[in-house]
Motif scaffolding. Sequence first.
Motif, PDB file in Angstrom:
ATOM      1  N   ASP A   1       0.852  -1.187   0.000  1.00 52.66           N
ATOM      2  CA  ASP A   1       0.000   0.000   0.000  1.00 52.66           C
ATOM      3  C   ASP A   1       0.892   1.243   0.000  1.00 52.66           C
ATOM      4  O   ASP A   1       1.646   1.479   0.945  1.00 52.66           O
ATOM      5  CB  ASP A   1      -0.898  -0.013   1.239  1.00 52.66           C
ATOM      6  CG  ASP A   1      -1.951   1.079   1.223  1.00 52.66           C
ATOM      7  OD1 ASP A   1      -1.597   2.239   0.938  1.00 52.66           O
ATOM      8  OD2 ASP A   1      -3.121   0.780   1.515  1.00 52.66           O
ATOM      9  N   PHE A   2       0.802   2.045  -1.059  1.00 55.28           N
ATOM     10  CA  PHE A   2       1.675   3.205  -1.201  1.00 55.28           C
ATOM     11  C   PHE A   2       1.497   4.204  -0.055  1.00 55.28           C
ATOM     12  O   PHE A   2       2.466   4.770   0.439  1.00 55.28           O
ATOM     13  CB  PHE A   2       1.413   3.901  -2.546  1.00 55.28           C
ATOM     14  CG  PHE A   2       2.016   3.192  -3.715  1.00 55.28           C
ATOM     15  CD1 PHE A   2       3.099   3.726  -4.393  1.00 55.28           C
ATOM     16  CD2 PHE A   2       1.512   1.958  -4.152  1.00 55.28           C
ATOM     17  CE1 PHE A   2       3.668   3.074  -5.473  1.00 55.28           C
ATOM     18  CE2 PHE A   2       2.073   1.295  -5.226  1.00 55.28           C
ATOM     19  CZ  PHE A   2       3.149   1.854  -5.895  1.00 55.28           C
ATOM     20  N   MET A   3       0.249   4.424   0.358  1.00 50.27           N
ATOM     21  CA  MET A   3      -0.004   5.395   1.416  1.00 50.27           C
ATOM     22  C   MET A   3       0.510   4.899   2.759  1.00 50.27           C
ATOM     23  O   MET A   3       1.046   5.664   3.562  1.00 50.27           O
ATOM     24  CB  MET A   3      -1.497   5.708   1.496  1.00 50.27           C
ATOM     25  CG  MET A   3      -2.039   6.440   0.282  1.00 50.27           C
ATOM     26  SD  MET A   3      -1.127   7.983  -0.056  1.00 50.27           S
ATOM     27  CE  MET A   3      -1.508   8.923   1.426  1.00 50.27           C
ATOM     28  N   VAL A   4       0.331   3.610   3.023  1.00 50.76           N
ATOM     29  CA  VAL A   4       0.831   3.036   4.282  1.00 50.76           C
ATOM     30  C   VAL A   4       2.353   3.114   4.329  1.00 50.76           C
ATOM     31  O   VAL A   4       2.940   3.469   5.358  1.00 50.76           O
ATOM     32  CB  VAL A   4       0.356   1.582   4.442  1.00 50.76           C
ATOM     33  CG1 VAL A   4       1.066   0.908   5.618  1.00 50.76           C
ATOM     34  CG2 VAL A   4      -1.158   1.539   4.647  1.00 50.76           C
ATOM     35  N   ALA A   5       2.999   2.794   3.211  1.00 53.71           N
ATOM     36  CA  ALA A   5       4.460   2.875   3.160  1.00 53.71           C
ATOM     37  C   ALA A   5       4.925   4.307   3.418  1.00 53.71           C
ATOM     38  O   ALA A   5       5.926   4.537   4.117  1.00 53.71           O
ATOM     39  CB  ALA A   5       4.957   2.394   1.801  1.00 53.71           C
ATOM     40  N   LYS A   6       4.191   5.260   2.856  1.00 50.50           N
ATOM     41  CA  LYS A   6       4.542   6.676   3.069  1.00 50.50           C
ATOM     42  C   LYS A   6       4.368   7.052   4.537  1.00 50.50           C
ATOM     43  O   LYS A   6       5.210   7.767   5.114  1.00 50.50           O
ATOM     44  CB  LYS A   6       3.664   7.558   2.186  1.00 50.50           C
ATOM     45  CG  LYS A   6       4.022   9.031   2.212  1.00 50.50           C
ATOM     46  CD  LYS A   6       3.172   9.813   1.221  1.00 50.50           C
ATOM     47  CE  LYS A   6       3.538  11.295   1.212  1.00 50.50           C
ATOM     48  NZ  LYS A   6       2.714  12.055   0.229  1.00 50.50           N
ATOM     49  N   LEU A   7       3.294   6.570   5.157  1.00 44.52           N
ATOM     50  CA  LEU A   7       3.034   6.867   6.567  1.00 44.52           C
ATOM     51  C   LEU A   7       4.126   6.278   7.452  1.00 44.52           C
ATOM     52  O   LEU A   7       4.658   6.948   8.348  1.00 44.52           O
ATOM     53  CB  LEU A   7       1.672   6.315   6.971  1.00 44.52           C
ATOM     54  CG  LEU A   7       1.268   6.498   8.442  1.00 44.52           C
ATOM     55  CD1 LEU A   7       1.113   7.984   8.775  1.00 44.52           C
ATOM     56  CD2 LEU A   7      -0.034   5.751   8.735  1.00 44.52           C
ATOM     57  N   HIS A   8       4.476   5.019   7.207  1.00 44.01           N
ATOM     58  CA  HIS A   8       5.515   4.375   8.009  1.00 44.01           C
ATOM     59  C   HIS A   8       6.854   5.076   7.825  1.00 44.01           C
ATOM     60  O   HIS A   8       7.634   5.212   8.780  1.00 44.01           O
ATOM     61  CB  HIS A   8       5.622   2.902   7.637  1.00 44.01           C
ATOM     62  CG  HIS A   8       4.431   2.098   8.035  1.00 44.01           C
ATOM     63  ND1 HIS A   8       4.216   0.800   7.624  1.00 44.01           N
ATOM     64  CD2 HIS A   8       3.362   2.415   8.815  1.00 44.01           C
ATOM     65  CE1 HIS A   8       3.090   0.352   8.132  1.00 44.01           C
ATOM     66  NE2 HIS A   8       2.549   1.310   8.857  1.00 44.01           N
ATOM     67  N   SER A   9       7.124   5.525   6.615  1.00 42.13           N
ATOM     68  CA  SER A   9       8.372   6.259   6.371  1.00 42.13           C
ATOM     69  C   SER A   9       8.410   7.544   7.183  1.00 42.13           C
ATOM     70  O   SER A   9       9.458   7.920   7.726  1.00 42.13           O
ATOM     71  CB  SER A   9       8.506   6.577   4.877  1.00 42.13           C
ATOM     72  OG  SER A   9       8.587   5.401   4.105  1.00 42.13           O
TER      73      SER A   9
END
Length: 223
Positions: free
Chosen positions: A10-18
């Motif tokens: 999930d692109f948004m989840v990856a961005k959030l975790h980053s």
Amino acid sequence: MTKVLVVDDDFMVAKLHSRYVSTVDGFSVVGVAHSGAEALRAADLLRPDLVLLDIFLPDMDGISVLRELRGAGLGVDALFITAARDAGMIRSALRAGALHYLIKPFNQAALQEQLRHVASLRSRLDELDEARQEDVDQIFGARPPGSRELPKGLAAPTADLVDGILRAHPEGLSATECAEAGSLSRVSARRYLEYFAETGRAEITLRYGGTGRPERRYRRLGG
């Protein structure tokens, strides 16, 4: 600086975790991948120290990714971040060598605490030339303070106060100095400092003076 590779389909989840990772001192996101194949290529190219790894990926599961990373001889640690709650999956993650396993959804503080735990482990291992059994016991047995209840007689607000005092004195301090900084009794301050040392959040050094017993000094470990 601990280099982190974030892996989530999930692109948004990856961005959030980053973004969560970027708020923790000593950690830097060096890459993001959205599939197992991307993760393997990125790990080979970027050589991260830590992978935040989802289990459900479009081409292969995260546990297989970790096994391939291990098989390739990459000295990378892994923290699983996933919605998978199956006990068998958790067991497989542990057997594959995961440092820990966070179940979605979770808050920012939970991930930050796990990262600080990783930093503490890395710091302790880097400082050891030869380990005593008590060192090994602390490394393998230590858990982030957020994952366990405080012992009877210790209170969370006071633990947070002492933790803040340790953070403000990276060079370390004695129980007496901690007590003065937090308006605590020396006995109380020492109990919390000893607890932090037992759980891997602080280390103890001895300062020798002219006479009498050496002074115990406490220094916070991790971020």
